[in-house]
Motif scaffolding. Structure first.
Motif, PDB file in Angstrom:
ATOM      1  N   GLU B 220       0.829  -1.196   0.000  1.00  0.00           N
ATOM      2  CA  GLU B 220       0.000   0.000   0.000  1.00  0.00           C
ATOM      3  C   GLU B 220       0.867   1.252   0.000  1.00  0.00           C
ATOM      4  O   GLU B 220       0.557   2.254  -0.636  1.00  0.00           O
ATOM      5  N   THR B 223       3.567   1.074  -3.860  1.00  0.00           N
ATOM      6  CA  THR B 223       3.318   0.672  -5.242  1.00  0.00           C
ATOM      7  C   THR B 223       2.210   1.523  -5.887  1.00  0.00           C
ATOM      8  O   THR B 223       1.437   2.185  -5.210  1.00  0.00           O
ATOM      9  N   ASP B 224       2.175   1.489  -7.229  1.00  0.00           N
ATOM     10  CA  ASP B 224       1.170   2.253  -7.964  1.00  0.00           C
ATOM     11  C   ASP B 224      -0.033   1.394  -8.341  1.00  0.00           C
ATOM     12  O   ASP B 224      -1.166   1.837  -8.283  1.00  0.00           O
ATOM     13  N   THR B 240      -3.363   1.026  -6.699  1.00  0.00           N
ATOM     14  CA  THR B 240      -3.192   0.648  -5.300  1.00  0.00           C
ATOM     15  C   THR B 240      -4.254   1.291  -4.409  1.00  0.00           C
ATOM     16  O   THR B 240      -4.880   0.620  -3.596  1.00  0.00           O
ATOM     17  N   GLU B 241      -4.460   2.589  -4.603  1.00  0.00           N
ATOM     18  CA  GLU B 241      -5.426   3.263  -3.727  1.00  0.00           C
ATOM     19  C   GLU B 241      -6.835   2.707  -3.904  1.00  0.00           C
ATOM     20  O   GLU B 241      -7.544   2.462  -2.941  1.00  0.00           O
TER      21      GLU B 241
ATOM     22  N   PRO C 261       4.698   1.337   7.779  1.00  0.00           N
ATOM     23  CA  PRO C 261       4.239   2.009   6.558  1.00  0.00           C
ATOM     24  C   PRO C 261       2.892   2.687   6.727  1.00  0.00           C
ATOM     25  O   PRO C 261       2.654   3.755   6.162  1.00  0.00           O
ATOM     26  N   ARG C 266       1.532   7.817   1.862  1.00  0.00           N
ATOM     27  CA  ARG C 266       1.813   6.904   0.767  1.00  0.00           C
ATOM     28  C   ARG C 266       2.865   7.481  -0.175  1.00  0.00           C
ATOM     29  O   ARG C 266       2.866   8.672  -0.458  1.00  0.00           O
ATOM     30  N   LYS C 267       3.748   6.627  -0.658  1.00  0.00           N
ATOM     31  CA  LYS C 267       4.760   6.976  -1.650  1.00  0.00           C
ATOM     32  C   LYS C 267       5.842   7.924  -1.133  1.00  0.00           C
ATOM     33  O   LYS C 267       6.771   8.248  -1.832  1.00  0.00           O
TER      34      LYS C 267
END
Lengths: 301, 337, 328
Positions: B220, B223-224, B240-241, C261, C266-267
């Motif tokens: 989560e 990654t895309d 992913t979202e 995480p 995110r990201k």
């Protein structure tokens, strides 16, 4: 104190601490922690010393027969271990016999090791029909008792130092082939080999640069254990009258010659016998220690 | 994001035969059973699933570390699955791999220098002298000192080894990296370091990742897009979202709900699945998930479901959505794409 | 607190390897109250597994030694019990679940044979009674077809099933304390959810205390009432579960929580603790975490901090020293 620990843990400990030490330093600090390893190493060093400097140490000419002094018991007339039925000094003959044992042990291990390793690598790495053919060959040979096989080969190609080495090597390579093949089989499946393939390394380079270096340890361990077997085998064959021919002193043929006098003059067979036992013990102790120390399972972490 | 396909996997299959002796028929294990997906340039595409679902095999098959049974793997326009040995070898500089176990994937007899020089040497990159320079640079990038050059892998901790493993993969400046559970063997406090490193490298070198993992929180985070695998098949693909917000397939729903909570006050509704994953040697009929599915219907036992497309490339392979009316769910079947 | 079922006082354990001795456990103190689930969190090398082995009396005899401290179980000092006395406790009053369910079951015996072993050892029961008890306990852990399973071998079962068998093995003698060492680490997420659920229920039904050893904060959040955080052979923090997550006092705990995480955008780059877990022979004076701590100051490198208490919330960090705390 520390020597009462299992050897594996000592190897583990030594790996933990010896960061900066040289390889030789590491070797000795490892060795110093195991009395069996030390004993084995000591015996091997003594053997090597005797076989190199033998001619300068022997108090008498080991080939010189003097019938008037035949069958002297130990500690008479300056003969430490007595003389044999031809009046030759047993102590000197045992020292010179070490040379035969060492030459045979090492030379056979080298030849058998090289042949066996090559066969093992080919079978293990390429698999397929070549593996099947080679391993069935090995199976067939392994179904004959080692000593009988060596005797038969020796009987065919004739006696003498060179021939006994050849026959021992022909009898002995199969063990190397078997062990190395299984090592290669295990190595090929290791992730670092897959990693090299993924990097794009060619098959030949993987074999030479990745598999071969990882085989040195098992080869050395196996060779050191096999040398003991070869020395005993040589003694047995010489005892049976094949192998090394008189008057060259070898422990096996000394036993053979002394056999007739076993009840009257015990020292003829006893001392060469002890020499064989001590040598085999030393080589095996050292081999065991080497295996415990270098065992890849214990190393690394 | 420019949607340029870097890797296309078409109907890929990998079957293993397990010999049952001379007179019995071999058991066929369908490790990867007819999967298709596309990875776009610059994205991180995740394969998620439980052990034995075939995600690792997929990764290895794409890199031809095992030979595919059937199907195409099209990388940058070339079909990897049919390349000759030497062409494949040279293509490997563009597609690399990071392994799960940093203890097993580095040759214990090689120094770090040897390990990092090897890829450059094999692909004849740079002159001999420049190579060492390049290796030092790379070590610096992954956060290791150049004093380590002459050390052996066993002198490093797991996290450091994984950095070396990553350096080895990135040093050739590939376009594409398959990362097979790159952080699951590491300590918690080191995992986040390695994830950061991978994110940084992706930005710096414009890497495309195929990220294989069972850890949903890591997926989560980094990654895309995600493909969820179950018993050798892909059951759902989505951004992913979207996937975490609106999972369609009951397996994905269960998987996401099974992730442990991140705060004790959190109250999570759980879908506890019954039983275990069936053996891929003997997968259930129809939909492979029906033995554990809380919504299983008769049709699930008899007929394999088709893959359905929802909005934004979200696909799911489940009968739940085929039995309802077409308009209601606003889907098109994948065939009409 | 008199209701503590297990008390560990200043436990110190030494390991010998070759000529060297390392001390992976250096003064561990904690209590497990009756009926509670206490989590022990730590990374590899934190000493969490060694501690659990010490409680079970399973430390390797020749290479390790408890040099100081006491393990007190139900009011009795069990630190230096003889093997024979320990056997009466082990599997009977204290039982243990291991990480790897495959290797902890003997492959040559059937499930039934292995499960009847502790009963034959500790209980005076007839063959029939034993079989009934075994089937009963297998049903309790949710194993279907228990009557047939008892005649099967470990390799015929899946990983999740094997872990269930392990749990049933630990349950057989109705122990007062169950120690679970990474019970779900080797399992898949969906199976982990099953097993955690099962352990919760079983603990409640059997009125046991549970010592749960894990590296996974998610599992801790899920299961525990209180948590002990271990780092490099020491306890750095002890707190009630919500308090630990809401207000971690030790920078290590804070780092662990922040690097999850799910706690990060995110990201984005994750929060991370720099450096590596020290090996036991790399530990020097001062606080064990000082070299990785973002808040470390000179005192941290000089002196080992004592345990500071804020009510029931303990932490071993100089920042909690009220006087020093103002300095930073």
């Amino acid at each position: 104190m520390a020597s009462s620990l299992p050897q594996g843990e000592q190897a583990l400990g030594s790996v933990l601490k010896s960061k900066q030490k040289t390889k030789i330093g590491e070797f000795f600090s490892n060795l110093s922690r195991s009395w069996t390893g030390m004993l084995g190493f000591g015996i091997i060093m003594l053997l090597l010393f005797l076989s190199i400097f033998g001619p300068w140490i022997t108090p008498y000419d080991p080939m010189h027969a003097e019938f008037s002094k035949g069958l002297l018991p130990p500690l008479t007339d300056g003969h430490l271990l007595g003389t044999d039925h031809l009046g030759r000094d047993i102590f000197s003959r045992i020292i010179m016999g070490a040379r035969v044992s060492v030459i045979i042990g090492i030379a056979t291990a080298c030849i058998a090791g090289v042949i066996g390793t090559i066969v093992g690598i080919i079978a293990g790495y390429f698999r397929g029909w070549i593996d099947i053919v080679l391993m069935r060959l090995v199976d067939v040979q392994l179904s004959f008792p080692f000593i009988v096989l060596v005797l038969v080969i020796n009987a065919i190609i004739g006696a003498g130092l060179r021939n006994i080495i050849i026959s021992l090597a022909i009898g002995g390579w199969v063990i190397f082939a078997r062990v190395i093949r299984s090592e290669v089989l295990a190595l090929r499946e290791k992730e670092f080999i897959t990693s090299s393939i993924a990097t794009g390394v060619s098959r030949l380079q993987i074999l030479v640069k990745h598999i071969l270096p990882n085989l040195f340890t098992p080869i050395i361990i196996l060779a050191s254990l096999q040398i003991g077997t070869y020395i005993i085998a040589e003694a047995s064959i010489s005892f049976l009258g094949f192998g090394v021919q008189p008057p060259t002193p070898a422990w096996g043929n000394m036993l053979n010659e002394g056999r007739d006098y076993i009840f009257s003059s015990w020292w003829l067979v006893t001392f060469p016998g002890i020499a064989i036992v001590i040598t085999a013990l030393g080589v095996n102790l050292f081999g065991d220690w080497l295996r415990d120390t270098l065992d890849p399972e214990l190393k690394g972490e | 994001m420019a949607e340029e396909a870097l890797l296309q996997v078409n109907r890929l299959k990998k079957y293993y035969g397990i010999s049952q002796g001379l007179f019995k028929k071999d058991i066929i294990v369908r490790a990867v059973d007819d999967i298709s997906f596309t990875v776009h340039r610059g994205e991180t595409f995740a394969l998620v699933g439980e052990s034995g679902c075939g995600k690792s095999t997929t990764g290895k098959t794409i890199l031809r570390l095992t030979e595919p049974t059937e199907g195409e793997v099209i990388f940058n326009g070339t079909d990897v699955a049919t390349l000759q040995y030497n062409d494949m070898r040279s293509l490997r500089q563009q597609m690399q791999m990071v392994f799960q176990d940093p203890y097993a994937s580095l040759n214990p007899k090689k120094t770090i220098k040897q390990l990092l020089m090897e890829p450059l040497r094999v692909h004849k990159k740079f002159k001999e002298k420049e190579r060492l320079q390049k290796v030092t640079e790379m070590l610096d990038i992954v956060g290791l000192s150049k004093e380590y050059l002459d050390r052996y892998p066993h002198e490093f901790s797991g996290g450091q080894r994984q950095r070396i493993g990553i350096a080895r993969a990135v040093i050739l400046q590939p376009d594409f990296i398959v990362a097979d559970e790159p952080v699951s063997a590491l300590d918690v406090s080191v995992q986040s370091q390695v994830i950061n490193l991978m994110l940084d490298l992706q930005k710096e070198f414009g890497l495309t990742y195929l990220f294989i993992s069972h850890d949903l929180s890591v997926i989560e985070h980094m990654t895309d897009r995600v493909a969820v695998m179950y018993l050798g098949k892909i059951v759902e693909v989505a951004d992913t979202e979207t996937l975490f917000k609106d999972p369609k397939h009951p397996y994905t729903q269960a998987l996401i709900s099974a992730v442990p909570i991140s705060h004790p006050a959190e109250n999570k509704e759980r879908i506890i699945l019954k039983g275990d994953v069936p053996s891929p040697a003997n997968p259930p009929s129809g939909c492979a998930f029906h033995t554990r599915c809380p919504f299983a219907m008769d049709i699930c036992r008899q007929k394999e479901p088709e893959t359905l497309l929802f909005e934004d490339g979200h696909t799911a392979t489940c009968h739940l959505y085929t039995t309802k009316s077409r308009e209601e769910l606003n889907y098109v079947t994948s065939d009409s794409k | 607190m008199s209701d503590a079922i297990l008390k560990i006082k200043n436990l110190k354990i030494e390991f010998k390897s070759g000529k060297e001795t390392v001390q992976p456990i250096r003064g561990v103190n904690f209590e497990l109250k009756k009926g509670e689930t206490l989590g022990v969190v730590g990374e590899s090398g934190s000493g969490k597994s060694v501690t659990s082995l010490a409680i079970m009396g399973l430390l390797p005899e020749r290479t390790s030694k408890i040099v100081d401290g006491e393990i007190n179980f139900k009011g009795n000092d069990i630190t230096n019990l003889k093997e024979k006395q320990y056997r009466k406790i082990r599997g009977n009053e204290i039982s243990m679940i291991f990480q790897e369910p495959m290797t902890s079951l003997n492959p040559v015996f059937t499930i039934g044979q292995q499960l009847s072993e502790p009963l034959r050892q500790h209980r005076n029961m007839s063959k029939k009674e034993i079989e009934k008890a075994v089937i009963n306990v297998l049903n309790q852990v949710g194993i279907p077809r228990a009557e047939q399973i008892i005649n099967e071998y470990p390799h015929q079962l899946s990983g999740g099933m094997r872990q269930r068998v392990m749990i049933s093995l630990a349950l057989l003698c109705e122990p007062d304390l169950m120690i679970a060492d990474e019970p779900t680490t080797a399992l898949d997420v969906t199976i982990q959810a099953q097993i955690l659920e099962l352990m919760k229920n079983i603990k409640q039904e059997n009125d046991m205390s549970l010592l749960l050893i894990t590296h996974d904060l998610g599992v801790v959040a899920e299961m525990c009432d209180r948590v002990v955080v271990m780092y490099a052979g020491e306890i750095v923090e002890v707190a009630e579960i919500n308090e630990l997550f809401n207000e971690p006092l030790h920078p290590y705990t804070r780092g662990l929580i922040d690097s999850m995480p799910t706690q990060n955008t995110r990201k984005e780059r994750l929060y991370s603790i720099r450096g590596q877990v020290p090996r036991p022979n790399e530990i020097t004076k001062g606080c064990v975490f000082a070299n990785r701590c973002p808040l470390a100051f000179s005192k941290c490198f000089e002196e080992t901090p004592p345990v500071f208490a804020r009510d029931d919330h303990l932490s071993k960090c100089w920042l909690q020293n009220t006087k020093e705390g103002e300095v930073v």
